[in-house]
Write an enzyme that holds these catalytic residues in place. Sequence first.
Site, PDB file in Angstrom:
ATOM      1  N   LYS A 117     -12.427  33.893 -16.013  1.00  0.00           N
ATOM      2  CA  LYS A 117     -12.973  35.247 -15.762  1.00  0.00           C
ATOM      3  C   LYS A 117     -12.186  36.309 -16.530  1.00  0.00           C
ATOM      4  O   LYS A 117     -12.733  37.344 -16.886  1.00  0.00           O
ATOM      5  CB  LYS A 117     -12.987  35.545 -14.254  1.00  0.00           C
ATOM      6  CG  LYS A 117     -13.900  34.584 -13.487  1.00  0.00           C
ATOM      7  CD  LYS A 117     -14.976  35.251 -12.647  1.00  0.00           C
ATOM      8  CE  LYS A 117     -16.086  34.265 -12.360  1.00  0.00           C
ATOM      9  NZ  LYS A 117     -16.910  34.463 -11.241  1.00  0.00           N
ATOM     10  N   LYS A 199     -21.365  25.516 -16.950  1.00  0.00           N
ATOM     11  CA  LYS A 199     -21.872  25.506 -15.573  1.00  0.00           C
ATOM     12  C   LYS A 199     -23.017  26.521 -15.415  1.00  0.00           C
ATOM     13  O   LYS A 199     -22.952  27.599 -16.000  1.00  0.00           O
ATOM     14  CB  LYS A 199     -20.710  25.900 -14.645  1.00  0.00           C
ATOM     15  CG  LYS A 199     -20.999  25.790 -13.175  1.00  0.00           C
ATOM     16  CD  LYS A 199     -19.812  26.265 -12.369  1.00  0.00           C
ATOM     17  CE  LYS A 199     -19.822  27.769 -12.195  1.00  0.00           C
ATOM     18  NZ  LYS A 199     -19.428  28.264 -10.880  1.00  0.00           N
ATOM     19  N   LYS A 202     -24.747  32.304 -11.709  1.00  0.00           N
ATOM     20  CA  LYS A 202     -25.676  33.398 -11.426  1.00  0.00           C
ATOM     21  C   LYS A 202     -25.398  34.621 -12.299  1.00  0.00           C
ATOM     22  O   LYS A 202     -26.279  35.431 -12.519  1.00  0.00           O
ATOM     23  CB  LYS A 202     -25.711  33.751  -9.934  1.00  0.00           C
ATOM     24  CG  LYS A 202     -24.394  34.043  -9.276  1.00  0.00           C
ATOM     25  CD  LYS A 202     -24.598  34.353  -7.791  1.00  0.00           C
ATOM     26  CE  LYS A 202     -23.768  33.488  -6.895  1.00  0.00           C
ATOM     27  NZ  LYS A 202     -22.326  33.585  -7.060  1.00  0.00           N
TER      28      LYS A 202
HETATM   29  N1  AQP Z   1     -23.561  25.154 -11.279  1.00  0.00           N
HETATM   30  C1  AQP Z   1     -23.190  24.805 -10.070  1.00  0.00           C
HETATM   31  N2  AQP Z   1     -23.378  23.534  -9.621  1.00  0.00           N
HETATM   32  C2  AQP Z   1     -23.016  23.175  -8.373  1.00  0.00           C
HETATM   33  N3  AQP Z   1     -22.457  24.038  -7.474  1.00  0.00           N
HETATM   34  C3  AQP Z   1     -22.254  25.302  -7.865  1.00  0.00           C
HETATM   35  N4  AQP Z   1     -21.723  26.393  -7.246  1.00  0.00           N
HETATM   36  C4  AQP Z   1     -21.754  27.438  -8.101  1.00  0.00           C
HETATM   37  N5  AQP Z   1     -22.297  27.082  -9.262  1.00  0.00           N
HETATM   38  C5  AQP Z   1     -22.612  25.764  -9.170  1.00  0.00           C
HETATM   39  C6  AQP Z   1     -21.259  26.403  -5.876  1.00  0.00           C
HETATM   40  O1  AQP Z   1     -21.890  27.504  -5.231  1.00  0.00           O
HETATM   41  C7  AQP Z   1     -21.003  28.030  -4.258  1.00  0.00           C
HETATM   42  C8  AQP Z   1     -20.883  29.501  -4.388  1.00  0.00           C
HETATM   43  O2  AQP Z   1     -20.312  29.870  -5.593  1.00  0.00           O
HETATM   44  P1  AQP Z   1     -19.661  31.315  -5.738  1.00  0.00           P
HETATM   45  O3  AQP Z   1     -20.613  32.373  -5.381  1.00  0.00           O
HETATM   46  O4  AQP Z   1     -18.347  31.361  -5.071  1.00  0.00           O
HETATM   47  O5  AQP Z   1     -19.372  31.511  -7.209  1.00  0.00           O
HETATM   48  P2  AQP Z   1     -19.271  30.612  -8.382  1.00  0.00           P
HETATM   49  O6  AQP Z   1     -18.755  29.265  -8.068  1.00  0.00           O
HETATM   50  O7  AQP Z   1     -18.486  31.378  -9.415  1.00  0.00           O
HETATM   51  O8  AQP Z   1     -20.799  30.520  -8.712  1.00  0.00           O
HETATM   52  P3  AQP Z   1     -21.540  31.199  -9.858  1.00  0.00           P
HETATM   53  O9  AQP Z   1     -23.001  31.013  -9.663  1.00  0.00           O
HETATM   54  O10 AQP Z   1     -20.976  30.711 -11.162  1.00  0.00           O
HETATM   55  O11 AQP Z   1     -21.217  32.695  -9.622  1.00  0.00           O
HETATM   56  P4  AQP Z   1     -20.745  33.857 -10.536  1.00  0.00           P
HETATM   57  O12 AQP Z   1     -21.645  33.812 -11.722  1.00  0.00           O
HETATM   58  O13 AQP Z   1     -20.944  35.046  -9.681  1.00  0.00           O
HETATM   59  O14 AQP Z   1     -19.315  33.615 -10.886  1.00  0.00           O
HETATM   60  C9  AQP Z   1     -19.672  27.320  -4.433  1.00  0.00           C
HETATM   61  O15 AQP Z   1     -19.594  26.303  -3.449  1.00  0.00           O
HETATM   62  C10 AQP Z   1     -19.777  26.728  -5.788  1.00  0.00           C
HETATM   63  O16 AQP Z   1     -18.975  25.568  -5.920  1.00  0.00           O
END
Ligand code: AQP
Length: 333
Positions: A117, A199, A202
């Site tokens: 990040k 990965k 969102k």
């Molecule tokens: N691509 C993924 N595959 C499987 N699990 C995933 N998780 C996130 N992306 C994937 C799981 O979703 C939960 C919530 O995630 P988070 O909101 O804490 O943030 P993150 O892991 O950083 O997810 P994002 O979508 O990538 O969010 P942003 O873009 O906001 O940083 C967790 O259990 C995570 O493991």
Amino acid sequence: MDGESERKIILSGIQPTSTFTLGNYIGAMKNWKKLQDENDCYYFLADLHTLTIRLEPKELRAKTAENFALLIACGLAPEKSLIFIQSQVPTHAEAGWILQCYTQFGELSRMTQFKDKSKQHPENINAGLFAYPSLMAADILLYQADYVPTGEDQKQHIEIARDIAQRFNGLYGEVFKIPAPYISKQGARIMSLADPARKMSKSDLHPRGPVLLLDKPEIIMRKFKSAKTDSGTEVVYGEGKDGINNLMTIYSCVTNRSFEEIEREFSGQGYGAFKKAVGEAVIEELRPIREEHERLMKDKIYLESCFRQGAEKAFAISRRTLTKMKKKLGLLM
Ligand code: AQP
């Protein structure tokens, strides 16, 4: 958790930065739903964590409301699970500060998410981004969670939460239960459709990278049809086939079919037919969620009563641990 009959405390959170993706659904919510009948489950929107990046206040407010409804639409039932919004429960920020004082600079510096990040937002490498794992440790430890179901990407943060808990317990006695990660074998890491080496996220701005849970069917199909794959034609799981591997994982998670069954089903049909079938399966999986979400968003009174009650209950539970922490530390109560 297999083979254990006793109810466990399960806790997990998700950031309302943007509309949840298919990755969030498969890696998190789909499993959270399965756990809620036989365990005491606490699920929350980690909105305090989103402050580590800059979001428009209006956008954050809207996404928090939208995603709270989305959690319920995905099958998390307020009468079975405790569902709340982190910033509405003041114990998290308070315990987060305390636990920062028990987290070492060196261990925070090693966190992959911090490194990633920081690269994504070089103009805003703030202290909150760095100390994120301490707040996440507070989120987990306040509720004496046994298991934290997440995707693979969060494993490192759960390990640091365990280290912090052990350190604190070592100094002051048994205050925290030591939580364990709970990562399902399949679907723990769904990849971007536009770049299967990354990965699915969102916050990914690529228009065809993430599939959003509220995407319309035609948009979902378009994203799957244009999903990046290799130059081969056979639907077979294997090395160097990240795109096909990812589509097979998605299809398998949504239809409960094994890779062997999928390979047999699409033998000789080529990538085009397979992509279409994955798109159709995902559309059908998400259709009831989108419809339920639409219905819930019209019922603001119900949604508000859910998150108010959730916050009250979460406060009552987490306050017990926070009080214990403060007493142990010598803070005058
Ligand atoms: N691509 C993924 N595959 C499987 N699990 C995933 N998780 C996130 N992306 C994937 C799981 O979703 C939960 C919530 O995630 P988070 O909101 O804490 O943030 P993150 O892991 O950083 O997810 P994002 O979508 O990538 O969010 P942003 O873009 O906001 O940083 C967790 O259990 C995570 O493991």
